[in-house]
Design an enzyme around this catalytic site. Structure first.
Site, mmCIF file in Angstrom:
data_model
loop_
_atom_site.group_PDB
_atom_site.id
_atom_site.type_symbol
_atom_site.label_atom_id
_atom_site.label_comp_id
_atom_site.label_asym_id
_atom_site.label_seq_id
_atom_site.Cartn_x
_atom_site.Cartn_y
_atom_site.Cartn_z
ATOM 1 N N ASP A 46 -8.455 5.427 3.632
ATOM 2 C CA ASP A 46 -7.825 6.728 3.409
ATOM 3 C C ASP A 46 -8.583 7.518 2.343
ATOM 4 O O ASP A 46 -8.267 8.680 2.073
ATOM 5 C CB ASP A 46 -6.345 6.587 3.058
ATOM 6 C CG ASP A 46 -6.081 5.702 1.857
ATOM 7 O OD1 ASP A 46 -7.052 5.225 1.232
ATOM 8 O OD2 ASP A 46 -4.890 5.473 1.543
ATOM 9 N N ASP A 85 -6.853 1.822 7.010
ATOM 10 C CA ASP A 85 -5.784 2.049 6.039
ATOM 11 C C ASP A 85 -4.600 2.735 6.706
ATOM 12 O O ASP A 85 -4.773 3.722 7.438
ATOM 13 C CB ASP A 85 -6.278 2.961 4.910
ATOM 14 C CG ASP A 85 -6.821 2.197 3.722
ATOM 15 O OD1 ASP A 85 -6.339 1.073 3.464
ATOM 16 O OD2 ASP A 85 -7.722 2.725 3.047
ATOM 17 N N LYS A 132 -4.420 -1.989 6.885
ATOM 18 C CA LYS A 132 -4.332 -2.329 5.463
ATOM 19 C C LYS A 132 -3.207 -1.532 4.823
ATOM 20 O O LYS A 132 -3.047 -0.347 5.102
ATOM 21 C CB LYS A 132 -5.644 -2.051 4.734
ATOM 22 C CG LYS A 132 -5.617 -2.482 3.250
ATOM 23 C CD LYS A 132 -7.002 -2.446 2.625
ATOM 24 C CE LYS A 132 -7.418 -1.047 2.231
ATOM 25 N NZ LYS A 132 -6.568 -0.484 1.141
ATOM 26 N N GLU A 157 -0.964 -0.886 1.017
ATOM 27 C CA GLU A 157 -0.906 -1.037 -0.434
ATOM 28 C C GLU A 157 0.505 -1.437 -0.867
ATOM 29 O O GLU A 157 1.488 -0.888 -0.378
ATOM 30 C CB GLU A 157 -1.290 0.273 -1.129
ATOM 31 C CG GLU A 157 -2.723 0.719 -0.865
ATOM 32 C CD GLU A 157 -3.067 2.020 -1.587
ATOM 33 O OE1 GLU A 157 -2.261 2.467 -2.429
ATOM 34 O OE2 GLU A 157 -4.140 2.586 -1.308
ATOM 35 N N GLU A 177 -7.964 -4.344 -6.615
ATOM 36 C CA GLU A 177 -8.700 -3.193 -7.152
ATOM 37 C C GLU A 177 -8.465 -2.995 -8.643
ATOM 38 O O GLU A 177 -7.331 -2.923 -9.109
ATOM 39 C CB GLU A 177 -8.308 -1.909 -6.404
ATOM 40 C CG GLU A 177 -9.054 -0.685 -6.916
ATOM 41 C CD GLU A 177 -8.934 0.533 -6.020
ATOM 42 O OE1 GLU A 177 -9.467 1.596 -6.398
ATOM 43 O OE2 GLU A 177 -8.317 0.431 -4.942
#
Length: 277
Positions: A53, A96, A126, A128, A195
């Protein structure tokens, strides 16, 4: 033209990534947003291509990843999948799930993950987040859609954090990250991106999981590394974070080529007789 008749190599799968972790073989991952770059990166042997993204930043010029839509992500993903297909066919393609495509409910998350997988032949999505998305991760993986997790600095939560500083430096946040990583693995995630967290914490997370970790600003102990392709090519002259290794200054090279082209056109040096019919 695409080399459709060239020999194909074994496609990277979730099983292959698990094997790589067990064998101590590092995983390489880069972002890709278009057909041409996907072909180049697949040909170079990159294991995983992430349709990030971050396209919101590097393609559309937004200051965050939040504005990009699921339709725009699918557009980029289709191009990347075609690029891999027309080269060696080896690289895994992960996309993403954009902001607010999975946060409302596990049902909405499943619906959008299914939409992404049905509209192009990518390998995984993916997401988050930690404990707050575990139910969604389990529901998505239960129907056969592979999920890669993402912990530490999560760009979709930038307004919550208020900055892009290193995360999990305090004990409480570090302990929560460890718990979240274990929860994601139990929910069925096949890998987790870490990250901008301390190297020692990333090493601890990596050792505690059977699934691979892929770091970005998280040290060498992770099972693999990921960077944004535009950053390692030096395309953004204003962005030089510590964790990025810039291999070439493509920004300056492109500008130089464009300036020379302008000079050649204005001076009637292009096209030459050899470049005309």
């Amino acid at each position: 033209m695409p080399h459709r008749d060239q020999p194909k190599t074994a496609h990277v799968t979730t099983r292959r990534l698990l094997d790589m972790k067990q064998q101590g073989e590092k995983i390489s991952m880069l972002t890709a947003y278009d057909y041409t770059m996907a072909r180049i990166l697949d040909r170079a042997g990159v294991d995983v291509l992430l349709v990030g993204d971050s396209a919101s930043n590097v393609f559309s010029g937004h200051s965050t990843t939040l504005p990009i839509t699921i339709e725009e992500m699918i557009y980029h993903a289709k191009a990347v999948v075609r690029g891999v297909h027309d080269e060696t066919g080896r690289a895994m393609v992960v996309i993403d799930m954009p902001f607010m495509s999975y946060q409302l409910s596990s049902e909405e998350a499943l619906r959008n993950a299914g939409k992404i997988m049905k509209e192009h032949e990518c390998d995984a999505v993916k997401m988050e987040g930690g404990h707050v998305i575990v139910e969604s991760v389990k529901r998505i993986t239960d129907v056969g859609i592979p999920v890669m997790g993402h912990l530490g600095l999560m760009p979709q939560s930038i307004y919550k954090y208020g900055s892009y500083r290193v995360r999990a430096q305090e004990e409480q946040e570090a302990e929560q990250l460890l718990r979240d990583a274990e929860l994601l693995e139990k929910a069925g995630a096949f890998a987790i991106v870490l990250e901008k967290i301390p190297s020692a914490l990333a090493a601890q997370v990596t050792a505690s999981l059977t699934i691979p970790t892929i770091g970005i600003g998280a040290g060498v102990a992770c099972d693999g590394q990921v960077l944004v392709i535009n950053d390692i090519l030096g395309l953004n002259r204003e962005f030089h974070p510590r964790f990025v290794r810039q291999y070439v200054d493509l920004n300056s090279m492109i500008e130089q080529v464009a300036r020379q082209y302008v000079t050649d056109v204005r001076g009637c040096d292009f096209p030459s007789s050899n470049e005309s019919y």
